[in-house]
Design an enzyme around this catalytic site. Structure first.
Site, short mmCIF file in Angstrom:
data_model
loop_
_atom_site.label_atom_id
_atom_site.label_comp_id
_atom_site.label_asym_id
_atom_site.label_seq_id
_atom_site.Cartn_x
_atom_site.Cartn_y
_atom_site.Cartn_z
N GLY A 141 46.02 -41.92 11.35
CA GLY A 141 45.05 -41.34 10.43
C GLY A 141 45.47 -39.95 10.00
O GLY A 141 46.30 -39.31 10.67
N GLN A 199 44.44 -31.47 6.88
CA GLN A 199 45.72 -31.43 7.60
C GLN A 199 46.91 -31.23 6.67
O GLN A 199 48.00 -30.92 7.14
CB GLN A 199 45.92 -32.74 8.38
CG GLN A 199 44.98 -32.89 9.56
CD GLN A 199 45.30 -34.14 10.33
OE1 GLN A 199 44.79 -35.20 10.02
NE2 GLN A 199 46.16 -34.04 11.34
N HIS A 234 37.88 -33.61 11.57
CA HIS A 234 38.76 -32.72 10.80
C HIS A 234 38.03 -32.13 9.59
O HIS A 234 38.27 -30.99 9.21
CB HIS A 234 39.99 -33.47 10.30
CG HIS A 234 41.14 -33.50 11.27
ND1 HIS A 234 41.74 -32.36 11.77
CD2 HIS A 234 41.83 -34.53 11.82
CE1 HIS A 234 42.73 -32.70 12.59
NE2 HIS A 234 42.81 -34.01 12.64
N HIS A 248 37.70 -39.02 14.80
CA HIS A 248 38.72 -37.96 14.80
C HIS A 248 38.90 -37.37 13.40
O HIS A 248 38.90 -36.15 13.22
CB HIS A 248 40.04 -38.55 15.32
CG HIS A 248 41.18 -37.58 15.38
ND1 HIS A 248 41.77 -37.18 16.57
CD2 HIS A 248 41.86 -36.92 14.40
CE1 HIS A 248 42.74 -36.31 16.31
NE2 HIS A 248 42.83 -36.15 15.00
N GLU A 249 39.03 -38.25 12.40
CA GLU A 249 39.26 -37.77 11.03
C GLU A 249 38.00 -37.11 10.46
O GLU A 249 38.10 -36.11 9.73
CB GLU A 249 39.74 -38.90 10.12
CG GLU A 249 40.99 -39.65 10.56
CD GLU A 249 42.14 -38.77 11.01
OE1 GLU A 249 42.28 -37.63 10.55
OE2 GLU A 249 42.93 -39.24 11.86
N CYS A 285 47.12 -35.54 17.86
CA CYS A 285 46.81 -35.15 16.48
C CYS A 285 48.09 -34.61 15.85
O CYS A 285 48.79 -33.82 16.47
CB CYS A 285 45.72 -34.08 16.48
SG CYS A 285 45.32 -33.48 14.83
N LEU A 286 48.35 -35.03 14.62
CA LEU A 286 49.55 -34.56 13.92
C LEU A 286 49.53 -33.04 13.73
O LEU A 286 50.57 -32.44 13.53
CB LEU A 286 49.67 -35.26 12.57
CG LEU A 286 49.91 -36.78 12.64
CD1 LEU A 286 49.79 -37.39 11.25
CD2 LEU A 286 51.26 -37.10 13.24
NI NI Z 1 44.16 -35.09 13.78
#
Ligand code: NI
Length: 167
Positions: free
Chosen positions: A47, A52, A136, A132-133, A90-91
């Site tokens: 995701g 991000q 963000h 999670h998204e 997480c990226l």
């Molecule tokens: Ni993330």
């Protein structure tokens, strides 16, 4: 399509801002969604949220393993039930994994990339990714849900424990 640079903590404050709702789904939003999907796939994430990639708009993309990528515009969690313990990455927080609790089931409303209203009821990894998204978009990261420091670990030093998806 283009691969966009991914914002990382701690230098990028856009990750900590509340993102704005999308009012008009035009060609620039379509292009952003395409670029986010390409960026997510290149980074091997499940995701990605627009903040991000430095863009403070309420757009998320998700690709469950073996499925087509999807985008949700202005997602809203309208219901959540139960609890699951997950190991998450997480990226935007590279090199780490954390053990946290997420809802076992979530229902999300929003719009798809054509602007059509959608409602998604999900469990497991999809429920985890949706939470999670959505976090963000409110400037929250999974590390905010960590209950004690031993639940957050560096995956470079603990290769054998490496599991969990980057979201
Ligand atoms: Ni993330």
């Amino acid at each position: 399509m283009a691969i966009l640079p991914i914002s990382h903590l701690p230098q990028d404050s856009v990750l900590r801002q509340k993102a704005k709702r999308v009012s008009i789904i035009d060609s620039s939003i379509q292009r952003l969604i395409d670029d986010m999907i390409e960026t997510m796939q290149e980074a091997k994430g499940v995701g990605l949220a627009a903040p991000q990639v430095g863009i403070s708009l309420r757009i998320i993309v998700i690709r469950m393993p073996g499925e087509q990528p999807m985008a949700i515009i202005n997602p809203e969690i309208v219901e959540h039930n139960g609890e699951q313990e997950v190991t998450e990455g997480c990226l935007s927080v590279p090199g780490y994994r954390g053990e946290i609790k997420r809802s076992a089931q979530v229902t999300v409303k929003g719009k798809d990339r054509q602007g059509k209203r959608i409602k998604i009821k999900a469990t497991g990894l999809m429920a985890e990714a949706l939470e999670h998204e959505s976090d963000h978009l409110d400037g929250k990261l999974y590390i905010d849900h960590i209950e004690s420091q031993d639940k957050l670990y560096n995956v470079e030093r603990r290769i054998s424990s490496e599991r969990g998806e980057n979201l």
